[in-house]
Design an enzyme around this catalytic site. Sequence first.
Site, PDB file in Angstrom:
ATOM      1  CB  SER A  32      37.666  26.386  44.277  1.00 38.77           C
ATOM      2  OG  SER A  32      36.218  26.064  44.392  1.00 38.77           O
ATOM      3  N   GLY A  33      39.657  27.667  45.823  1.00 34.66           N
ATOM      4  CA  GLY A  33      41.328  28.038  46.025  1.00 34.66           C
ATOM      5  C   GLY A  33      41.600  28.945  47.081  1.00 34.66           C
ATOM      6  CG  HIS A  34      39.878  32.392  47.467  1.00 35.83           C
ATOM      7  ND1 HIS A  34      40.938  32.907  46.982  1.00 35.83           N
ATOM      8  CD2 HIS A  34      39.077  32.509  46.335  1.00 35.83           C
ATOM      9  CE1 HIS A  34      41.092  33.370  45.743  1.00 35.83           C
ATOM     10  NE2 HIS A  34      39.784  33.206  45.507  1.00 35.83           N
TER      11      HIS A  34
ATOM     12  CG  HIS B 149      42.138  35.964  42.387  1.00 32.95           C
ATOM     13  ND1 HIS B 149      41.461  36.966  42.832  1.00 32.95           N
ATOM     14  CD2 HIS B 149      41.256  34.594  42.635  1.00 32.95           C
ATOM     15  CE1 HIS B 149      40.173  36.702  43.183  1.00 32.95           C
ATOM     16  NE2 HIS B 149      40.228  35.252  43.187  1.00 32.95           N
TER      17      HIS B 149
END
Lengths: 335, 335
Positions: free
Chosen positions: B58-60, B222
Amino acid sequence: MQTKKIINNGDDAVDEMVEGILAAHSDTLRPVGGNLRALVAKNGPRPGKVGLVIGGGSGHEPSFVGFVGKGLADAAAIGNVFASPPPDPIMECTKAADGGAGVLYMYGNYAGDVMNFDMAAEMIGMDGIEVRTVLTTDDIASAPPAERHKRRGVAGNFFVFKAAGAACDMMLSLDECERIARKANDRTFTIGVALGACSLPQTRKWNFEMGPDEMEVGMGIHGEPGIAREPLQSADQIVDRIMDQLLAEMDAPKGSKVAVLVNSLGSTPLMELYIMNRRVHRRLADARIETHRTFVGTYCSSLEMAGASITLIHLDDELQRMLDHPCDCAMFQVK
Amino acid sequence: MQTKKIINNGDDAVDEMVEGILAAHSDTLRPVGGNLRALVAKNGPRPGKVGLVIGGGSGHEPSFVGFVGKGLADAAAIGNVFASPPPDPIMECTKAADGGAGVLYMYGNYAGDVMNFDMAAEMIGMDGIEVRTVLTTDDIASAPPAERHKRRGVAGNFFVFKAAGAACDMMLSLDECERIARKANDRTFTIGVALGACSLPQTRKWNFEMGPDEMEVGMGIHGEPGIAREPLQSADQIVDRIMDQLLAEMDAPKGSKVAVLVNSLGSTPLMELYIMNRRVHRRLADARIETHRTFVGTYCSSLEMAGASITLIHLDDELQRMLDHPCDCAMFQVK
């Protein structure tokens, strides 16, 4: 120290942005008579249709030009960053959007925009095009309910434009399009929260100061002061605080239907918006209000401002039809 | 001092995000067997169709789950922030996406993802579902051309998934879908530039340091180090630098066709992306390369990182058809 931006000369930012928009969206948009500040939908205006012209300052992308296309706005007049477009591009847009059935002007309630759009309407009236104006006033933090006409227009713009654009696309009369636009605005309510400032391309300085653990509730989309500066709270606390006010103002009976917009002011990412949306839906379920449709993303930004806003529109059957009506815009589609 | 985020407990951020995604997109997505980390398209999988399973940390967002829907991916496995999903949700996705014609796994080339997807493929193979894997390796800053297999997958994911998803939706065979996916990846090239760091919800600390006037070219999604840390340049200089490398690697003859993706890594707003896009198009025109389609927005982000990436895919007739094929995803549509 200047803020960090991927730009060239700050004074050229808006024109260069528009060139980049046209390079990407030439299937949908064209500049009217070569004017980069007046973009019209290639697939929008047609004889007998009420034209919808929107616009305002730059820096709120995808507002306003992203919502130009069949089923939504016919044209957008583009101002400098956080500054109203002058009358000229508004008039260009009006002529390009005119299908002989009148033209509706819709934009956020800001003094500069009102002055320039009114001036354009007056001049265009001499050409025999009937213009009506509906201002958006959805920011409930910007004035008390009794002074709704003083409120600013913010992200709720999107719902109000969408409803009006559908009415125009359905070939309704100018009276009907105006009525639906006013009803949509009357039933649309927004509050935003800012976690950080933004900076103009020309100055590259933060346009206000905010402490490293602060947030501001009710801040406007140009950094206008909100109603409270406080320590940053959790997502659920922030949403509860906003929803308490939105639900109180909306005053919708149980069983009502709404649409929801959770909007990024610029640099707040989708992860945070969806975490907010989770709580928005919980609060609506608790209030026995049905959510017909939910929009999450960047709809009305304030350059790189960190923060988000929540908008509710209290639907009736007519507004629901307008919201569900297909549109095919440069930066937004509904099938 | 913690970074500012609109979240609750950082450890709950991903699950709460998924709940918010499901609240907004329940018309398109459902969790497989109640597993919030395995979301399948309601309108995607069907008998005889090759299933397409994507996924990653996650985070994208909107990667990966935003690209789940008819015409693109059938299901996405969702990991913690910047961490691969474990084999379980990948297996759940595989079973849900399986239409009896085999399943394609596609994801960025990261060690953790490779390990977990391979483990899932092995276990699912025992159930008699044939799985093929195509890794995306579009980040040309992450390894030299001779070591393409070591490169990371970044925003170019989107083009590669889109091509493969179209092939699956056209009911092509597993062999054909895999061939098209590999071809799309071979012809897709990305470089990003970061202007600022990002912070994990759990730690709320910047994951690297960057000076107030610095940028990093080639940084991964990242925060993996890039190829150069330098003073921030103008938009045109940044784009030129990236385009020089992309065009050299792509090595496309005059008259070739490409599609372009100008992607925000998180907090870089549309104004800056479109200013970049202007220069991208100028460079392509100078190289006598035709731009078939342009995508500008947030497609693969890195939480709230400031910066952007440019991706080119060198089209042939087949890839062009795949890119233009309609899709109806949670957070993305092509008509």
